[in-house]
Design an enzyme around this catalytic site. Structure first.
Site, PDB file in Angstrom:
ATOM      1  N   GLU A   1       0.857  -1.193   0.000  1.00  9.38           N
ATOM      2  CA  GLU A   1       0.000   0.000   0.000  1.00  9.38           C
ATOM      3  C   GLU A   1       0.901   1.253   0.000  1.00  9.38           C
ATOM      4  O   GLU A   1       1.925   1.279   0.698  1.00  9.38           O
ATOM      5  CB  GLU A   1      -0.840  -0.047   1.301  1.00  9.38           C
ATOM      6  CG  GLU A   1      -1.752   1.134   1.547  1.00  9.38           C
ATOM      7  CD  GLU A   1      -2.497   0.987   2.898  1.00  9.38           C
ATOM      8  OE1 GLU A   1      -2.112   0.107   3.721  1.00  9.38           O
ATOM      9  OE2 GLU A   1      -3.451   1.748   3.119  1.00  9.38           O
TER      10      GLU A   1
ATOM     11  N   LYS B   1      -9.819   2.068  -1.658  1.00 12.65           N
ATOM     12  CA  LYS B   1      -9.986   1.404  -0.358  1.00 12.65           C
ATOM     13  C   LYS B   1     -11.301   1.809   0.318  1.00 12.65           C
ATOM     14  O   LYS B   1     -11.550   3.004   0.552  1.00 12.65           O
ATOM     15  CB  LYS B   1      -8.789   1.765   0.522  1.00 12.65           C
ATOM     16  CG  LYS B   1      -8.735   1.057   1.862  1.00 12.65           C
ATOM     17  CD  LYS B   1      -7.442   1.428   2.600  1.00 12.65           C
ATOM     18  CE  LYS B   1      -7.221   0.687   3.886  1.00 12.65           C
ATOM     19  NZ  LYS B   1      -5.936   1.042   4.525  1.00 12.65           N
TER      20      LYS B   1
ATOM     21  N   CYS C   1      -5.041  -3.377   2.453  1.00  7.46           N
ATOM     22  CA  CYS C   1      -4.752  -3.490   3.874  1.00  7.46           C
ATOM     23  C   CYS C   1      -5.983  -3.755   4.730  1.00  7.46           C
ATOM     24  O   CYS C   1      -6.528  -4.834   4.678  1.00  7.46           O
ATOM     25  CB  CYS C   1      -3.983  -2.248   4.349  1.00  7.46           C
ATOM     26  SG  CYS C   1      -3.035  -2.612   5.870  1.00  7.46           S
TER      27      CYS C   1
ATOM     28  N   VAL D   1      -0.272  -2.785  10.512  1.00  7.81           N
ATOM     29  CA  VAL D   1       0.292  -2.464  11.827  1.00  7.81           C
ATOM     30  C   VAL D   1      -0.301  -3.351  12.919  1.00  7.81           C
ATOM     31  O   VAL D   1       0.317  -3.540  13.961  1.00  7.81           O
ATOM     32  CB  VAL D   1       0.109  -0.966  12.182  1.00  7.81           C
ATOM     33  CG1 VAL D   1       0.931  -0.093  11.265  1.00  7.81           C
ATOM     34  CG2 VAL D   1      -1.349  -0.552  12.162  1.00  7.81           C
TER      35      VAL D   1
HETATM   36  C1  ACM Z   1      -3.902  -0.121   7.165  1.00  9.95           C
HETATM   37  O1  ACM Z   1      -5.002  -0.313   6.697  1.00  9.95           O
HETATM   38  N1  ACM Z   1      -2.950   0.460   6.470  1.00  9.95           N
HETATM   39  C2  ACM Z   1      -3.584  -0.547   8.535  1.00  9.95           C
END
Ligand code: ACM
Length: 218
Positions: free
Chosen positions: A38, A108, A141, A168
């Site tokens: 990402e 996203k 992510c 994370v």
């Molecule tokens: C994330 O979605 N970059 C933790």
């Protein structure tokens, strides 16, 4: 089909250097699809929206041109994450680039934590594209946290989920085998490593990139 991923620690804002590093890391390895993390070229921890917008405005076109050149030379596809500006809206997006340039984007849907101060939530759903003889879907992510993301892609016909990430939290590497089993798909999670501390909060990225089969095998 052979798919590769690149796990590395981008330097925040060093867009050209990060792109060239990825190309050097791939080296002479061959794959039909490469998956990058990402926001792999810009870095993740923007101090505010205007910083992200400036990077999106100044770098996205050049990044896609450079990756398309690589795709032409190596006869491959490349997916990864980038900040996508569309009018006044900024999205945390994934790209699929081939020899002729941008083939598909995904915006996203499930924004994580402070991302909500920077980006708008995706407004395109979870598209599936046919490329390289397979049906590909993308998620970014934190989308992993919501089973509906992978489910929607599978119901849309995706055989392979490309998953650029900056993880994370610790649980995604344990969860993706289940997502793949329950949806009968492959998934490639390309995560970054290293840390960023551009605000009061330090972010440490967990790495553990993985390719998972429909049998849940890593
Ligand atoms: C994330 O979605 N970059 C933790």
């Amino acid at each position: 089909m052979k798919i590769g991923m690149v796990q590395f620690a981008p330097d925040f804002g060093a867009v050209n250097e990060n792109i060239e590093r990825v190309i050097r890391l791939i080296g002479n390895r061959d794959a039909q699809i490469w998956v990058l993390p990402e926001l792999f070229a810009t870095g993740y921890q923007f101090v505010d929206r205007s910083e992200a917008e400036a990077l999106a405005k100044n770098t996205s076109k050049l990044m896609i041109q450079r990756l398309a050149k690589f795709a032409r030379e190596r006869n491959c596809l490349i997916a990864g994450g980038f900040p996508e500006l569309d009018g006044s809206k900024l999205y945390n997006s994934a790209f699929l680039v081939g020899a002729d340039g941008l083939m598909a984007t995904y915006r996203k849907v499930h924004l994580f934590d402070r991302e909500k101060e920077i980006f708008s939530p995706g407004n395109m759903g979870f598209p599936v594209v046919e490329a390289g003889g397979v049906r590909l879907g993308m998620m970014v992510c934190f989308d992993w946290y919501f089973p509906e993301s992978a489910r929607t892609l599978a119901k849309g016909g995706a055989q392979i989920i490309l998953h650029p990430s900056n993880l994370v939290l610790p649980h995604c590497p344990d969860s993706m085998p289940v997502r793949c089993l329950e949806n009968r798909v492959f998934a490639i999670t390309a995560n970054r490593v290293g840390f960023e501390k551009r605000t009061e909060e330090q972010l440490t990225y967990i790495g553990k990139s993985q390719i998972v089969s429909p049998q849940g095998e890593i």
